[in-house]
Each structure stands twice: as C-alpha cells, then as structure tokens.
Design a protein around this motif. Structure first.
Motif, PDB file in Angstrom:
ATOM      1  N   GLY A  42      47.440  41.042  43.043  1.00  0.00           N
ATOM      2  CA  GLY A  42      46.211  40.277  42.812  1.00  0.00           C
ATOM      3  C   GLY A  42      45.626  40.558  41.436  1.00  0.00           C
ATOM      4  N   THR A  43      45.656  41.818  41.021  1.00  0.00           N
ATOM      5  CA  THR A  43      45.171  42.198  39.687  1.00  0.00           C
ATOM      6  C   THR A  43      46.003  41.528  38.607  1.00  0.00           C
ATOM      7  N   ALA A  44      47.324  41.610  38.745  1.00  0.00           N
ATOM      8  CA  ALA A  44      48.214  41.005  37.744  1.00  0.00           C
ATOM      9  C   ALA A  44      48.005  39.497  37.658  1.00  0.00           C
ATOM     10  N   LEU A  45      47.867  38.845  38.808  1.00  0.00           N
ATOM     11  CA  LEU A  45      47.638  37.395  38.797  1.00  0.00           C
ATOM     12  C   LEU A  45      46.304  37.038  38.147  1.00  0.00           C
ATOM     13  N   THR A  46      45.280  37.835  38.414  1.00  0.00           N
ATOM     14  CA  THR A  46      43.974  37.582  37.804  1.00  0.00           C
ATOM     15  C   THR A  46      44.052  37.696  36.288  1.00  0.00           C
ATOM     16  N   VAL A  47      44.685  38.762  35.800  1.00  0.00           N
ATOM     17  CA  VAL A  47      44.829  38.939  34.348  1.00  0.00           C
ATOM     18  C   VAL A  47      45.664  37.800  33.760  1.00  0.00           C
TER      19      VAL A  47
END
Length: 147
Positions: A42-47
C-alpha cells in the motif's frame, strides 16, 4: 509555508490511526507479518501514484545513486521496524501509550540529531528550552502510559 504544517498535522493524525488499522489487519491473519507486506505494498502504491500524478518520479541516475551516503539506504528498514511494532505491539500497549512513546522517542532522538547535525540534518543546538520540551514529553507520555 504554513500549509506544510497542516500537512504534517494530517500526517500526525494518520500516524495515530495507522497502528490500530495495521494491528487489526494483523489479527485477521494466522501469520501477522503478512499484514506488514500488505502495508508495504500500500505504501509503495501510494508513493507510485502520487509520484506519477505530480510528475516527480524518475529513476535515479548512476551518478545520483553513487552520491547517496551509505547510511541513507536504511530508512526503509527503519520504516519496516515501525510497521512491525504496529503489527505486534500497538494493540497490547494501547494507542495512547504506543503513539506517545513513538513520538516522544522521536522528539528526544531528533533533538540529538539536530544538535550534532546527524543523518543529513542541519545543526540546531540543544538549547535548555528544547531539552526541557523533550523532558516534558517524557513526563507526558509517562502519564498517558500509566493512567
């Protein structure tokens, strides 16, 4: 410039909510660390999404990669440690104590980082008032954790 403080306040609110979300997610699985992988994705997708929308995402050049100090590569591991603490510890100590300890440890550490100009920060001396502020946070989190 003041809008940046608003963004930090929103991040602080998210920082208070996230441990509960992550520990609840971890409780839903027989292997709680799977939740950490989901959080990381989720963090990677947000970034990725914000980087693409803002057009501020480009792969670094070899020269850029070679200029980064060795210690700067560890941020992801530290972030992973925070997520693991959220997954495994936050629900046991409670939201107030968890976030209070997390933030207070961060403030006390940041006073030292600023004072010595470590890990890329400019030097900001640890004045009596800054030290007193850190001590007051320690006292405050002790009250939150004990009562």
């Amino acid at each position: 410039m003041w809008y940046l403080y608003g963004a930090v306040l929103l991040a602080g609110i998210a920082n208070a909510i996230q441990p509960g979300q992550n520990s609840t997610l971890a409780r839903g699985f027989s292997q709680p660390l799977v939740a950490g992988l989901i959080v990381g994705i989720g963090t990677a997708l947000t970034v990725l999404i914000i980087g693409l929308i803002s057009r501020r995402l480009a792969w670094p050049t070899t020269q850029e990669l070679s200029q980064v100090p060795w210690w700067a590569w560890g941020g992801g591991f530290l972030g992973g440690g925070v997520v693991i603490a959220q997954l495994l510890i936050a629900r046991h100590v409670g939201a107030g104590a968890f976030l209070g300890l997390l933030v207070t440890a961060g403030v006390v550490t940041s006073i030292l980082l600023d004072h010595f100009g470590l890990v890329g920060f400019e030097v900001h001396p640890a004045s009596l008032w800054r030290i007193l502020g850190g001590l007051l946070m320690v006292a405050g989190v002790a009250l939150v954790a004990l009562f």
